[in-house]
Design an enzyme around this catalytic site. Structure first.
Site, PDB file in Angstrom:
ATOM      1  N   TYR A   1       0.835  -1.201   0.000  1.00  0.00           N
ATOM      2  CA  TYR A   1       0.000   0.000   0.000  1.00  0.00           C
ATOM      3  C   TYR A   1       0.875   1.259   0.000  1.00  0.00           C
ATOM      4  O   TYR A   1       1.374   1.689   1.044  1.00  0.00           O
ATOM      5  CB  TYR A   1      -0.932   0.024   1.206  1.00  0.00           C
ATOM      6  CG  TYR A   1      -1.864  -1.160   1.315  1.00  0.00           C
ATOM      7  CD1 TYR A   1      -2.193  -1.936   0.204  1.00  0.00           C
ATOM      8  CD2 TYR A   1      -2.421  -1.522   2.537  1.00  0.00           C
ATOM      9  CE1 TYR A   1      -3.051  -3.013   0.306  1.00  0.00           C
ATOM     10  CE2 TYR A   1      -3.285  -2.601   2.654  1.00  0.00           C
ATOM     11  CZ  TYR A   1      -3.593  -3.348   1.531  1.00  0.00           C
ATOM     12  OH  TYR A   1      -4.443  -4.426   1.646  1.00  0.00           O
TER      13      TYR A   1
ATOM     14  N   HIS B   1       0.277 -12.184   1.494  1.00  0.00           N
ATOM     15  CA  HIS B   1      -0.477 -11.242   0.665  1.00  0.00           C
ATOM     16  C   HIS B   1      -0.586 -11.749  -0.774  1.00  0.00           C
ATOM     17  O   HIS B   1       0.403 -11.801  -1.498  1.00  0.00           O
ATOM     18  CB  HIS B   1       0.222  -9.876   0.679  1.00  0.00           C
ATOM     19  CG  HIS B   1      -0.667  -8.746   0.288  1.00  0.00           C
ATOM     20  ND1 HIS B   1      -0.242  -7.438   0.235  1.00  0.00           N
ATOM     21  CD2 HIS B   1      -1.996  -8.706  -0.065  1.00  0.00           C
ATOM     22  CE1 HIS B   1      -1.245  -6.651  -0.129  1.00  0.00           C
ATOM     23  NE2 HIS B   1      -2.309  -7.407  -0.322  1.00  0.00           N
TER      24      HIS B   1
END
Length: 336
Positions: free
Chosen positions: A64, A149
């Site tokens: 992010y 992830h």
């Protein structure tokens, strides 16, 4: 203390670990400048608003904003009592220096300079390096929950190297709980059944619009006492408004016309029962006992307050049966 401060939201256990998640979690992708720039002040105020409303679970990732989300989240939380909140981050993408692209913007959806590049790495060494870098960026003394992830193309290394590395860290007390986060339910079900995970984050596959996770992931999680965190509850936007507009998005692209029409029919039934489509979207996923928390991506204080109000809305159980009768919901997740 802010006069508007609320008590923490209800907590849900994560298996037999010491981790407890508030039923509504803060998704910090926007703190990494997802799609557009957010200022430091705007982001800090959003975190403060979430805290005052009782949110105590905060989710981030190196992906992010190439670490920006982790840095901003750490700055906001370091001044809070450490035992009062839970932070999750993710491993699988190492951030490597990339001076040759530093003059460009990131190409994966975040409005940040491309000073580093993401390198897939689910090896033991990659997990340890990633976690060490996350601790440095956040400035926190520990990470409570660590997810693999998006290991969609990396089952072998993720299951045989990354999970054992995380299990070792969990057993040593370095981290509290381990899991995986993905935009599919099938491989998450494999992690639940074939590895020693405590929690999984399922994005977009258990929503008011579609429920494939009801067939595989949620029964497996309930059987194995693995907590499920639901993300993407609005299917990237289609369920986010009271009536979906013609340009609504689904899975981050333009939603097909037939899907928009189906969603409008769902919204109409919701309105008949006195609730909005987004309120119903948040309430529906909580009907399954395996669901521990719902993480909502928010950018500013107004979005935080909106998410909180939707989460707190009262939704009658009769709504789900009405949607099933209208052939707009496959089944009720957890019948009374």
């Amino acid at each position: 203390m802010n006069a508007d401060t609320h008590d923490p939201l209800p907590l849900h256990p994560v298996g037999d670990t010491p981790v407890r998640l508030t039923t509504l979690g803060y998704g910090a992708a926007q703190a990494g400048n997802l799609y557009r720039t957010s200022t430091d002040a705007e982001t800090a105020e959003a975190f403060d608003t979430a805290w005052d409303l009782g949110l105590r679970y905060f989710d981030t990732a190196p992906h992010y904003g190439l670490g920006l989300s982790e840095r901003r989240l750490g700055a906001a939380l370091r001044v809070r009592p450490r035992e009062e909140y839970v932070v999750s981050t993710k491993v699988g993408r190492i951030l490597e220096p990339s001076p040759g692209t530093a003059h460009r913007r990131d190409t994966e959806g975040f409005d940040v300079p491309a000073e580093t590049r993401r390198v897939w790495d689910f090896s033991r060494d990659g997990v340890l390096r990633s976690l060490e870098a996350s601790l440095e960026r956040t400035g926190l003394d520990r990470i409570d929950v660590v997810y693999l992830h998006d290991p969609d193309e990396h089952w072998e290394s993720a299951s045989r190297e990354a999970v054992p590395a995380l299990v070792e860290l969990r057993d040593q007390g370095v981290i509290g709980a381990i899991g995986a986060g993905m935009n599919q339910s099938a491989m998450l079900t494999r992690f639940v059944r074939e590895t020693d995970v405590d929690v999984v984050m399922c994005a977009g596959r258990f929503t008011l619009l579609e429920q494939p996770a009801l067939a595989d992931l949620l029964p497996a999680a309930a059987e194995r006492d693995v907590a499920v965190v639901v993300a993407g509850v609005y299917n990237s936007g289609l369920l986010a408004r009271e009536v979906p507009p013609d340009d609504a998005t689904y899975d981050y692209t333009q939603a097909p016309a037939e899907l928009i029409e189906r969603t409008r029919r769902i919204a109409a039934v919701c309105a008949e029962h006195g609730v909005t489509l987004p309120e119903a979207a948040l309430a529906y996923v909580r009907t399954h006992p395996a669901v521990a928390s719902t993480v909502i991506g928010v950018r500013n204080p107004d979005q935080v307050r909106q998410a909180y109000e939707r989460h707190a809305a009262s939704v009658p159980g009769e709504l789900w049966e009405a949607l099933v009768r209208a052939d707009l919901l496959d089944e009720v997740a957890a019948p009374a």
